[in-house]
Motif scaffolding. Sequence first.
Motif, PDB file in Angstrom:
ATOM      1  N   GLY A   1      19.464   9.295  -8.907  1.00 55.94           N
ATOM      2  CA  GLY A   1      17.860   9.573  -8.661  1.00 55.94           C
ATOM      3  C   GLY A   1      18.004  10.375  -7.663  1.00 55.94           C
TER       4      GLY A   1
ATOM      5  N   ASP B   1      15.433  15.135 -23.440  1.00 56.46           N
ATOM      6  CA  ASP B   1      13.657  16.361 -23.898  1.00 56.46           C
ATOM      7  C   ASP B   1      13.582  16.628 -25.159  1.00 56.46           C
TER       8      ASP B   1
ATOM      9  N   LEU C   1      15.890  15.195 -16.237  1.00 58.39           N
ATOM     10  CA  LEU C   1      16.958  14.878 -14.901  1.00 58.39           C
ATOM     11  C   LEU C   1      18.335  16.207 -14.749  1.00 58.39           C
TER      12      LEU C   1
ATOM     13  N   ARG D   1      21.622  10.970 -12.259  1.00 60.20           N
ATOM     14  CA  ARG D   1      21.857  10.175 -14.182  1.00 60.20           C
ATOM     15  C   ARG D   1      22.211   8.977 -13.287  1.00 60.20           C
TER      16      ARG D   1
ATOM     17  N   ALA E   1      20.577   5.887 -14.136  1.00 65.27           N
ATOM     18  CA  ALA E   1      19.100   5.514 -14.350  1.00 65.27           C
ATOM     19  C   ALA E   1      19.365   6.216 -16.023  1.00 65.27           C
ATOM     20  N   ASN E   2      17.902   5.876 -16.308  1.00 68.92           N
ATOM     21  CA  ASN E   2      17.955   5.468 -18.484  1.00 68.92           C
ATOM     22  C   ASN E   2      16.212   6.505 -18.705  1.00 68.92           C
ATOM     23  N   PRO E   3      16.615   8.110 -18.082  1.00 64.72           N
ATOM     24  CA  PRO E   3      15.357   8.765 -18.880  1.00 64.72           C
ATOM     25  C   PRO E   3      16.381   9.361 -20.102  1.00 64.72           C
TER      26      PRO E   3
ATOM     27  N   THR F   1      18.664  16.035 -20.849  1.00 63.25           N
ATOM     28  CA  THR F   1      17.218  15.231 -20.294  1.00 63.25           C
ATOM     29  C   THR F   1      16.270  15.849 -19.088  1.00 63.25           C
TER      30      THR F   1
ATOM     31  N   ARG G   1      19.940   8.365 -23.389  1.00 64.13           N
ATOM     32  CA  ARG G   1      20.025   9.780 -23.607  1.00 64.13           C
ATOM     33  C   ARG G   1      21.079   9.575 -25.542  1.00 64.13           C
TER      34      ARG G   1
END
Length: 211
Positions: free
Chosen positions: A101, A40, A25, A32, A35-37, A23, A69
Amino acid sequence: MTINQSATRKEPRTVYLVRHGQTGLNRTGYIRGHANPPLDTHGEDQAHEVGRVLARVRPVKIASSPLARAVQTAGAVAEAAHLVTSVDQRLIDRDFGQWTGFLEAKVAALWGTAASAPGVETDDSIVQRAMPALEDAADAAEAGPVVLVTHDAVIRALLVSLSPAAAGIELPTGCLSVLTRSGGEWTVVSIGQSAAAALEDEGGTGDDRGQ
């Protein structure tokens, strides 16, 4: 590690632990946690590579952490293997609390490691919740291997709990670790191999998925 169907079938309780793809991040060094990215572009490519590899061993079940992810990575594996995925809350990433973060290097500079910062979920806590998920996966693996898609902190805590020699081994995004259970005893077969390397072991990157 060479992944092939015949080798896998000799072990009736084989579990593949997969770290999700990259991701933004991960790429930039931010913590991470919960967190919920999303993945990529490179992470999506990694997920499809993992899918191509694992389709060849004909998994019977795929489960993932609830975070996007991991769900995306599991989805790529499921698509390649013609399965559906399930979500298992027990596979969620380490809870970094207030440090989620933050730049990991800055937190590590303060506390030695990001995992050592106050308020962060401990390895013991991770093992307490994730080991039952691993045991359940082995129980479901009688007819073929099971794939669990999760996070580096979860995979590392499980591996170290089973084999202390696993401490410090790198677990890059999109990597595979293989465990087997026989007679109630776990064996760590391999740790942190990239899907690309597994494809090379299989003799190239063709689309023969063995099914």
